[in-house]
Design an enzyme around this catalytic site. Structure first.
Site, PDB file in Angstrom:
ATOM      1  N   GLU A 177       1.075  -1.164  -0.029  1.00 26.87           N
ATOM      2  CA  GLU A 177      -0.025   0.140  -0.444  1.00 26.87           C
ATOM      3  C   GLU A 177       0.742   1.173   0.425  1.00 26.87           C
ATOM      4  O   GLU A 177       2.227   1.050  -0.064  1.00 26.87           O
ATOM      5  CB  GLU A 177      -1.006  -0.050   1.317  1.00 26.87           C
ATOM      6  N   LYS A 210       2.146   4.942   1.722  1.00 25.69           N
ATOM      7  CA  LYS A 210       2.353   4.652   3.114  1.00 25.69           C
ATOM      8  C   LYS A 210       1.380   6.732   3.086  1.00 25.69           C
ATOM      9  O   LYS A 210       2.899   7.783   2.699  1.00 25.69           O
ATOM     10  CB  LYS A 210       3.532   4.973   3.517  1.00 25.69           C
ATOM     11  N   ASP A 226       0.841  10.420   4.357  1.00 24.16           N
ATOM     12  CA  ASP A 226       1.634  11.420   4.754  1.00 24.16           C
ATOM     13  C   ASP A 226       0.902  12.170   5.774  1.00 24.16           C
ATOM     14  O   ASP A 226       0.637  13.279   5.209  1.00 24.16           O
ATOM     15  CB  ASP A 226       1.923  11.791   4.040  1.00 24.16           C
ATOM     16  N   TYR A 273      -8.263   8.360   4.207  1.00 21.02           N
ATOM     17  CA  TYR A 273      -7.828   6.458   3.192  1.00 21.02           C
ATOM     18  C   TYR A 273      -8.121   5.370   5.010  1.00 21.02           C
ATOM     19  O   TYR A 273      -7.385   5.735   5.226  1.00 21.02           O
ATOM     20  CB  TYR A 273      -6.925   6.644   2.590  1.00 21.02           C
ATOM     21  N   LYS A 288      11.071   3.608   2.856  1.00 19.99           N
ATOM     22  CA  LYS A 288      10.425   4.993   2.489  1.00 19.99           C
ATOM     23  C   LYS A 288      11.304   5.561   0.736  1.00 19.99           C
ATOM     24  O   LYS A 288      12.243   4.758   0.959  1.00 19.99           O
ATOM     25  CB  LYS A 288      11.066   5.999   3.559  1.00 19.99           C
ATOM     26  N   CYS A 301      14.183  47.307 -12.345  1.00 24.67           N
ATOM     27  CA  CYS A 301      14.548  45.808 -12.985  1.00 24.67           C
ATOM     28  C   CYS A 301      15.534  45.162 -13.203  1.00 24.67           C
ATOM     29  O   CYS A 301      16.113  46.101 -13.910  1.00 24.67           O
ATOM     30  CB  CYS A 301      13.060  45.633 -14.414  1.00 24.67           C
ATOM     31  N   CYS A 322      15.686  44.925 -17.556  1.00 23.35           N
ATOM     32  CA  CYS A 322      16.116  45.873 -18.349  1.00 23.35           C
ATOM     33  C   CYS A 322      16.074  47.285 -17.491  1.00 23.35           C
ATOM     34  O   CYS A 322      16.248  48.485 -18.242  1.00 23.35           O
ATOM     35  CB  CYS A 322      14.576  46.277 -19.595  1.00 23.35           C
ATOM     36  N   CYS A 375       7.966  45.142 -13.036  1.00 28.31           N
ATOM     37  CA  CYS A 375       8.263  45.877 -14.050  1.00 28.31           C
ATOM     38  C   CYS A 375       7.656  46.415 -15.074  1.00 28.31           C
ATOM     39  O   CYS A 375       6.707  46.242 -15.537  1.00 28.31           O
ATOM     40  CB  CYS A 375       9.698  45.106 -14.897  1.00 28.31           C
ATOM     41  N   CYS A 431      11.250  45.447 -22.375  1.00 32.07           N
ATOM     42  CA  CYS A 431      11.841  44.181 -21.222  1.00 32.07           C
ATOM     43  C   CYS A 431      12.165  42.854 -21.756  1.00 32.07           C
ATOM     44  O   CYS A 431      10.562  42.402 -22.234  1.00 32.07           O
ATOM     45  CB  CYS A 431      11.010  44.303 -20.058  1.00 32.07           C
TER      46      CYS A 431
HETATM   47  S1  IVH Z   1      -0.798   0.621   8.934  1.00 36.49           S
HETATM   48  C1  IVH Z   1      -0.173  -1.799  13.037  1.00 36.49           C
HETATM   49  N1  IVH Z   1      -1.128   1.546   6.700  1.00 36.49           N
HETATM   50  O1  IVH Z   1       2.134   5.501   9.629  1.00 36.49           O
HETATM   51  C2  IVH Z   1       0.175  -1.103  11.525  1.00 36.49           C
HETATM   52  N2  IVH Z   1      -0.033   3.129   8.394  1.00 36.49           N
HETATM   53  O2  IVH Z   1       4.102   3.905  11.737  1.00 36.49           O
HETATM   54  C3  IVH Z   1       0.132   0.049  11.268  1.00 36.49           C
HETATM   55  N3  IVH Z   1       0.554   4.857   7.714  1.00 36.49           N
HETATM   56  O3  IVH Z   1       1.392   6.667  11.885  1.00 36.49           O
HETATM   57  C4  IVH Z   1      -0.623   1.029  11.128  1.00 36.49           C
HETATM   58  N4  IVH Z   1      -0.343   5.397   5.720  1.00 36.49           N
HETATM   59  O4  IVH Z   1      -0.390   6.690  10.105  1.00 36.49           O
HETATM   60  C5  IVH Z   1      -0.456   1.237   7.795  1.00 36.49           C
HETATM   61  N5  IVH Z   1      -1.222   2.293   4.851  1.00 36.49           N
HETATM   62  C6  IVH Z   1      -0.681   2.493   6.176  1.00 36.49           C
HETATM   63  C7  IVH Z   1      -0.302   4.396   6.178  1.00 36.49           C
HETATM   64  C8  IVH Z   1      -0.190   3.768   7.882  1.00 36.49           C
HETATM   65  C9  IVH Z   1       0.080   5.616   6.238  1.00 36.49           C
HETATM   66  C10 IVH Z   1       0.479   5.321   9.084  1.00 36.49           C
HETATM   67  C11 IVH Z   1      -0.073   5.163  10.096  1.00 36.49           C
HETATM   68  C12 IVH Z   1       1.219   5.795  11.834  1.00 36.49           C
HETATM   69  C13 IVH Z   1       2.302   5.811  10.614  1.00 36.49           C
HETATM   70  C14 IVH Z   1       3.137   4.067  11.238  1.00 36.49           C
END
Ligand code: IVH
Length: 691
Positions: free
Chosen positions: A126, A128, A130, A236, A328, A429, A432, A447, A453
Site C-alpha cells: 500500500e 504510506k 503522509d 483513506y 521510505k 528591473c 531592463c 517591472c 523588457c
Molecule cells: S498500518 C499496526 N498502513 O504510518 C499497523 N499505516 O507507523 C498500523 N500510515 O502513523 C499502521 N499509511 O498513520 C499503515 N497504509 C498504511 C499507512 C500507515 C500511513 C501511517 C500511520 C502511522 C504510521 C505507521
C-alpha cells in the site's frame, strides 16, 4: 421548503428517512467515488428539504443525519479517550533502495521458518499516506467516535471535527457490517487543495501553511469544528482496531480493505497483492515512478503480510507488528542554506524572489533554487542570506522555502540584514532597468518596462498582435516563440522589419505563409488609436479604457503627456489606472517604442477628443445587441454606441435602457419584451445616435 409544513409527523419521519438514504448515497458518489450522479444544485435541494424537516421536528436531527456535518459547537479542550486496541506504529525501512524490500521479505521468511525453496509469501502493498492517523468507531454501522492516535494507548476525541469531512461516512452501507467496527486510516490533504489554501492565504496577506501534513493534523485537532469544516481534508482507510462479531470477516488484509470499500469507506486504489521480495520491489518502483503525479504526498509504501493467520503467527515485538514495515522514499523536505537571493522577471513583468541554495537532494531531485514568492512572504518568514532553511519539493510544485531555522542563524555577518527586494534592486528591473512598482493592495512588485523588457517580450508581442489590438493575422504563439528565441526580433517595432526572406527561413514556414504574414503586418499599420493603445499592454488598460482614453484625449501625445490628475478626468479611470498609465509613459524606453512604431508607419486618425464638444447622446445609457443587424457588424455597432457615450452589456436586465434587435434575435429579445423594454432596429439605433 414551506410545503413540508403540511406533512404529518409520520409522513415527515418517512420522508426524512428517504432523504437520509438519498443524501448518504449521493455523498458517497461525490466524495468517495468522485462520480456524482446528480448536479450539486440537486443535492443542495434535497439537503435543504431535510434541513427544513429537521427544523420542524428537531427529533429528526440524529447524529448520522447528513445535516450534522457542518461543524458543531466550540470545545474547551479535546477529551482524552483510551483505545480498546492500541494504535501501534510500524518499523521503518530507511534503505530507500530495492534492498529495503528484500531485507523485509528475508526477515519474514526467517521468522516463519520457511526454507529457501518454499513458495513466496504474499504481501499487501500500500501507499504510506503522509497525514494524521485516526481511529473511527462504528457501532451498528453508525459513526460514534473518532480518536487521534495520541500516544497509541489513548488519543483525543475529535468526533465533531471528523464529522465535517465529507469523505468519511456517518453511516456504513451494504450487508454484513459487524456491530462494532473500528476503522483505522489516515486523514490527509491533497496537494492541490493545499496549494489553493496557501494561494488564498497569500492573497489575503495571511500566514501560509508549511505542508499538507501539518495543515491536516492542525485542522483535525481544532477546538472549533467550523474551522475544520473549512479545511479541504480527505481520508483513506488502511486497517482495523477493535472488531466485534464480524461473521464474514475476510482472511486476508487485502480482503479486509475490499470489505471496507464495500462498506462505503475510501480505500486507495493504489494497492496490490505482491508476491515475494520481487513483487515488493516492483511495487516500490512503480509507486516511486508515479509519486510526483499522485494528487497527495506519500513518504513511502507499506508492506503487510497478507494472510491474517500468518500475521497472528508473527505477532508483535517491541510494540510493533513484525508482519508490517514502512519502506521510505527520499524526503520531500530538507534542510539547506541560502547562499543568495535573486529576482526573476516573469512574462507579465511580475518579480519573484528566488533563493539560491546550497545543493540539496529533496523529493528525489537535487534542488538549487527555491521560490520565496514575494516580499511579504520573505518578511513574514524573515528569510536572510546565510540562513538555514527548510526546502520543500513535492509533486510538480516548484520547490519553495517553507521556513527559517532561526536558532541556526549566524550571530553576525550577512544574515543579520533583513532582505528587501526594492532596496536590493535599487528600484530597477534586473532585466531592463526600468522602474519597478508595487501597487497598493498587491503583493508583487512589477517591472514597468512592458514593451522594452526582455523578459516580457513574447507576451508583449502576442498581446500587440491579437485580433482586438493590431490584428496581425498569423502571428501566433509558435511563430513569436521562434522569432524571439532566434533573435530575429527583440522589440515591437522590429516586427515591421520582417521580410519574406527572414520569415521563410524559419521552420515550417513556406514562402506563401511568409508573404501572408508580411501582408498582415502591412495591413495592421492602418489602425485606430484605441486599438494601438490597447496593444501597448499598459497594465490595467483594457479595450474599454483604451477607448475611453482615445475619446477623451483624441490624440496619443496628449495621453502620453497627461498628468495623473488629467487622466483621472477620464470616464471610469481611477487612481490605480491613472497611475499605471502615467508610469508607463514616464519610462523613456516605452516612449521610444511608440516613436519607432510610428516611424515604421503605424498610423491612425487622430481626433479632437471629447474635451471638444462632440454630442454624446447615449451618455449613461446601457444597450444590449442581439441578432444580426442588416448593415452594421456587431463590433461597428458597439464602437458607435460607445463613441456616443453609451455602454454595451452582454445580457438583458431591468437596468438595460435599449435592446437593439436584428434578424434571428433569440432569448434576449424575449426577455426584453417580458420586461417591457424599448426594442430598436438598426434604423432606430441610428436615429438614437443622431441625438
Ligand atoms: S498500518 C499496526 N498502513 O504510518 C499497523 N499505516 O507507523 C498500523 N500510515 O502513523 C499502521 N499509511 O498513520 C499503515 N497504509 C498504511 C499507512 C500507515 C500511513 C501511517 C500511520 C502511522 C504510521 C505507521
Amino acid at each position: 421548503m414551506a410545503s413540508n409544513s403540511s406533512l404529518s409527523r409520520d409522513a415527515a419521519l418517512a420522508r426524512a428517512a428517504e432523504l437520509h438514504t438519498q443524501l448518504h448515497h449521493h455523498a458517497y458518489r461525490y466524495y468517495v467515488l468522485d462520480a456524482p450522479e446528480i448536479p450539486d444544485a440537486e443535492y443542495d435541494k434535497l439537503f435543504q428539504e431535510l434541513q427544513a424537516l429537521e427544523a420542524e421536528y428537531p427529533e429528526l436531527q440524529t447524529p448520522d443525519s447528513p445535516t450534522q456535518r457542518v461543524g458543531g459547537a466550540l470545545l474547551d479542550e479535546l477529551q482524552s479517550v483510551p483505545h480498546r486496541v492500541p494504535m501501534l506504529s510500524i518499523q521503518t525501512e530507511t534503505d530507500t533502495t530495492a534492498e529495503g524490500a528484500r531485507a523485509f521479505d528475508a526477515r519474514i521468511r526467517k521468522r516463519l521458518g520457511l526454507a529457501a525453496e518454499a513458495p513466496p509469501v504474499d504481501y499487501a502493498a500500500e501507499l504510506k499516506f503522509d497525514g494524521l492517523a485516526i481511529s473511527l468507531r462504528y457501532e451498528n454501522g453508525l459513526l460514534v467516535r473518532a480518536v487521534t492516535r495520541g500516544n497509541g494507548e489513548q488519543g483525543e476525541d475529535v468526533t465533531a471535527n471528523i464529522r465535517t469531512i465529507g469523505q468519511i461516512p456517518l453511516r456504513l452501507q451494504g450487508q454484513g457490517v459487524p456491530p462494532v467496527l473500528e476503522v483505522r486510516g489516515e486523514i490527509y490533504m491533497r496537494r492541490d487543495a493545499f496549494e489553493r489554501l496557501n494561494a488564498r492565504q497569500r492573497e489575503a496577506g495571511e500566514r501560509t501553511f508549511i505542508n499538507p501534513r501539518n495543515t491536516a493534523a492542525g485542522a483535525v485537532r481544532q477546538l472549533d469544528p467550523k474551522i475544520t469544516a473549512q479545511r479541504p481534508l480527505s481520508f483513506y482507510a488502511y486497517g482495523l482496531g477493535e472488531v466485534v462479531d464480524w461473521t464474514q470477516a475476510p482472511e486476508t488484509h487485502s480482503g479486509t480493505l475490499d470489505a471496507l470499500a464495500a462498506f462505503g469507506l475510501p480505500v486507495s486504489a493504489e494497492r496490490a497483492v505482491a508476491s515475494g521480495a520481487e513483487g515488493l520491489v516492483a511495487f516500490h518502483q512503480q509507486v516511486a515512478a508515479k509519486r510526483d503525479a499522485l494528487p497527495f504526498d506519500i513518504d513511502g509504501v507499506v508492506y503487510k503480510v497478507n494472510s491474517l493467520a500468518l500475521q497472528r503467527e508473527l505477532g508483535f515485538r517491541n510494540r510493533e507488528p513484525v508482519w508490517a514495515v514502512a519502506h521510505k522514499y527520499p524526503a520531500q523536505e530538507q534542510m539547506t542554506t541560502v547562499r543568495d537571493i535573486d529576482v526573476q522577471v516573469g512574462r507579465t513583468g511580475k518579480l519573484t524572489p528566488v533563493a539560491k541554495l546550497a545543493p540539496v537532494f529533496v523529493g528525489g531531485v537535487t534542488v538549487t533554487n527555491a521560490t520565496l514568492h514575494n516580499q511579504d512572504e520573505i518578511s513574514r518568514k524573515d528569510v536572510r542570506i546565510g540562513d538555514t532553511v527548510i526546502v520543500r519539493r513535492a509533486g510538480d510544485v516548484i520547490p519553495e522555502v517553507v521556513s527559517v531555522l532561526l536558532e541556526m542563524r549566524p550571530p553576525q555577518g550577512t544574515a543579520s540584514e533583513p532582505w528587501d527586494l526594492y532596496k536590493r534592486l535599487e528600484g530597477k528591473c534586473p532585466v531592463c532597468a526600468s522602474d519597478i512598482v508595487r501597487e497598493e493592495g498587491e503583493v508583487d512588485y512589477r517591472c514597468t518596462g512592458g514593451l522594452f523588457c526582455g523578459a516580457q517580450r513574447k507576451q508583449a508581442i502576442l498581446h500587440f498582435a491579437q485580433r482586438r489590438a493590431m490584428d496581425i493575422e498569423g502571428l501566433g504563439d509558435k511563430l513569436v516563440e521562434q522569432l524571439v528565441d532566434q533573435g530575429l526580433i527583440r522589440t515591437l517595432p522590429e516586427l515591421y522589419t520582417l521580410g519574406v526572406a527572414k520569415l521563410s527561413a524559419l521552420e515550417r514556414m513556406a514562402q506563401k505563409s511568409a508573404q501572408n504574414i508580411v501582408d498582415a503586418l502591412e495591413q495592421s499599420k492602418r489602425t485606430t488609436l484605441p486599438r494601438f493603445l490597447f496593444g501597448l499592454g499598459i497594465r490595467h488598460v483594457g479595450e474599454a479604457t483604451a477607448k475611453d482614453l482615445a475619446r477623451h484625449f483624441g490624440q496619443l501625445d496628449r495621453i502620453m503627456d497627461a498628468s495623473v490628475e488629467q487622466l483621472l478626468e477620464v470616464n471610469d479611470v481611477g487612481p490605480v489606472v491613472a497611475q499605471s498609465i502615467h508610469t508607463f509613459f514616464e519610462q523613456p524606453h516605452n516612449r521610444e517604442v511608440v516613436e519607432q512604431l510610428r516611424a515604421a508607419g503605424v498610423s491612425w486618425e487622430e481626433g479632437e477628443g471629447s474635451a471638444s464638444s462632440a454630442p454624446r447622446p447615449l451618455m449613461g445609457k446601457t444597450l444590449v445587441l442581439t441578432g444580426t443587424l442588416p448593415t452594421l457588424s456587431r463590433d461597428e455597432a458597439k464602437d458607435m454606441i460607445e463613441a456616443a457615450g453609451g455602454k454595451v452589456a452582454g445580457s438583458v436586465s431591468k437596468k438595460t435602457d435599449y435592446v437593439v434587435a436584428g434578424a434571428e434575435a433569440g432569448s434576449k429579445l424575449a426577455k426584453a419584451q417580458e420586461l417591457g423594454l424599448t426594442v430598436l432596429d438598426e434604423d432606430g439605433l441610428r436615429q438614437l445616435l443622431q441625438g
